[in-house]
Design a protein around this motif. Structure first.
Motif: not given
Length: 222
Positions: A32-61
């Motif tokens: 919930d805290q992480f989501l709130e940071r994303l909604r607030a435009g937190d730069a570090t949170a966006y980088e976490h989101l990409v770091a955590e999921h970009a590889g898996d999303i690219y592989a899926l696609l």
């Protein structure tokens, strides 16, 4: 333009850099805290989101399209859409499921574009089959200790599997890849694709039967 949009628009190279970076702080303990940071435009949170999921999303696609350039473009578009719509994310599904849903929708949009140009030729799976269904993992060979001849056969089989997947109707391809490659539960697939549980099981079952039939030559030679 938000910081998240800037990240997405930098291109796939930067996404890979962020995703592979070793010096990234631990993911926040509360989703919930992480989501709130994303909604607030937190730069570090966006980088976490990409770091955590970009590889898996690219592989899926890539598995859905079998085209690296398409997969890179769609990965970039997925995160751009996620950044643009995070304020509408209600949190009734997991963040991972939500991002996968966006990625699949982007792929679907691309398929519709190609289909209008008669590039998407797929196979119907309405017919029944008495063969035993087999997960995708069982259709791919183990690479250890293969002779040169076996390695050649294994590569041929992998190429045939990619071709067979691409010949599936996209709705079936999505279901079987999420189940047998991504390791999603049937319930997670239903949530991601927004279909019923029986529909998920039917699509996975029919896809496995079709793929087994298409790869029967290579399965017998294994």
């Amino acid at each position: 333009m938000s910081y998240g949009e800037q990240i997405a628009l930098r291109g796939h190279a930067d996404i890979e850099t962020v995703a592979s970076a070793a010096v990234i702080e631990v993911r926040p303990t509360s989703d919930d805290q992480f989501l709130e940071r994303l909604r607030a435009g937190d730069a570090t949170a966006y980088e976490h989101l990409v770091a955590e999921h970009a590889g898996d999303i690219y592989a899926l696609l890539f598995r859905l399209t079998s085209d690296s350039e398409e997969a890179r473009d769609l990965t970039q578009e997925t995160f751009l859409r996620a950044f643009q719509s995070v304020n509408r994310f209600r949190g009734d599904a997991s963040l991972k499921t939500w991002i996968y849903r966006i990625a699949i929708n982007q792929a679907r949009n691309r398929w519709r574009w190609w289909r209008r140009r008669k590039r998407d030729v797929t196979v119907s799976l309405d017919a029944t089959d008495d063969q035993r269904e087999t997960p995708l993992a069982a259709m791919l060979p183990a690479n250890d200790g293969l002779s040169p001849e076996q390695e050649t056969l294994a590569k041929e089989r992998e190429a045939q599997l990619r071709d067979a997947l691409l010949s599936l109707r996209s709705s079936y391809r999505e279901a079987v890849i999420l189940r047998d490659v991504e390791g999603f539960s049937y319930e997670e697939i239903a949530e991601t694709l927004q279909i019923t549980l029986p529909a998920v099981k039917s699509r996975v079952h029919r896809s496995r039967l079709f793929l087994r039939q298409r790869l029967s030559k290579y399965l017998e030679a294994a």
